[in-house]
Design a protein around this motif. Sequence first.
Motif, PDB file in Angstrom:
ATOM      1  N   PHE A 205      76.294  -3.995  47.592  1.00 29.84           N
ATOM      2  CA  PHE A 205      77.337  -3.956  46.843  1.00 29.84           C
ATOM      3  C   PHE A 205      78.473  -3.171  46.823  1.00 29.84           C
ATOM      4  O   PHE A 205      79.346  -2.595  46.632  1.00 29.84           O
ATOM      5  N   ASP A 206      78.284  -2.798  48.418  1.00 32.58           N
ATOM      6  CA  ASP A 206      79.617  -1.815  49.166  1.00 32.58           C
ATOM      7  C   ASP A 206      81.460  -3.366  49.031  1.00 32.58           C
ATOM      8  O   ASP A 206      80.699  -3.982  48.951  1.00 32.58           O
ATOM      9  N   PRO A 207      81.899  -2.330  48.299  1.00 36.87           N
ATOM     10  CA  PRO A 207      83.019  -3.537  48.877  1.00 36.87           C
ATOM     11  C   PRO A 207      83.899  -3.924  50.460  1.00 36.87           C
ATOM     12  O   PRO A 207      83.349  -3.399  50.999  1.00 36.87           O
ATOM     13  N   ALA A 208      84.475  -4.729  50.034  1.00 40.01           N
ATOM     14  CA  ALA A 208      84.948  -5.236  51.420  1.00 40.01           C
ATOM     15  C   ALA A 208      85.471  -4.090  52.236  1.00 40.01           C
ATOM     16  O   ALA A 208      85.456  -4.188  53.403  1.00 40.01           O
ATOM     17  N   SER A 209      86.085  -3.660  51.339  1.00 37.78           N
ATOM     18  CA  SER A 209      87.381  -2.830  52.223  1.00 37.78           C
ATOM     19  C   SER A 209      86.220  -1.051  52.556  1.00 37.78           C
ATOM     20  O   SER A 209      86.547  -0.842  53.487  1.00 37.78           O
ATOM     21  N   ILE A 210      85.165  -0.936  51.804  1.00 32.80           N
ATOM     22  CA  ILE A 210      83.954  -0.241  52.111  1.00 32.80           C
ATOM     23  C   ILE A 210      83.984  -0.773  53.713  1.00 32.80           C
ATOM     24  O   ILE A 210      83.488   0.548  54.575  1.00 32.80           O
ATOM     25  N   VAL A 211      83.529  -1.722  54.008  1.00 34.51           N
ATOM     26  CA  VAL A 211      82.774  -2.658  54.825  1.00 34.51           C
ATOM     27  C   VAL A 211      83.127  -2.689  56.122  1.00 34.51           C
ATOM     28  O   VAL A 211      83.034  -1.618  56.736  1.00 34.51           O
ATOM     29  N   ASP A 212      84.555  -2.541  56.258  1.00 34.28           N
ATOM     30  CA  ASP A 212      85.276  -3.225  56.736  1.00 34.28           C
ATOM     31  C   ASP A 212      85.514  -0.933  57.452  1.00 34.28           C
ATOM     32  O   ASP A 212      85.376  -1.287  58.828  1.00 34.28           O
TER      33      ASP A 212
END
Length: 69
Positions: free
Chosen positions: A12-19
């Motif tokens: 459940f990491d936000p897309a911005s953190i994954v990026d």
Amino acid sequence: MKTFIVQRVACFDPASIVDDAVRMDTANSKTRKTFLEDTAIIAISDRAVRLRALQRKAENLARCSAVIA
């Protein structure tokens, strides 16, 4: 890399953190690869960490010898 992304999204990491994490991982991989390849030009040791330490010692000794001579 795909597994890394899927694991982060599954947690459940936000897309911005994954990026950001993917970019950081890619940069670290490139830096590590370049560092290991560059150590091949110095034929003192086969271990990168020891090689850098030996190189610094050799440079210090050369400077000290130049001052004494």
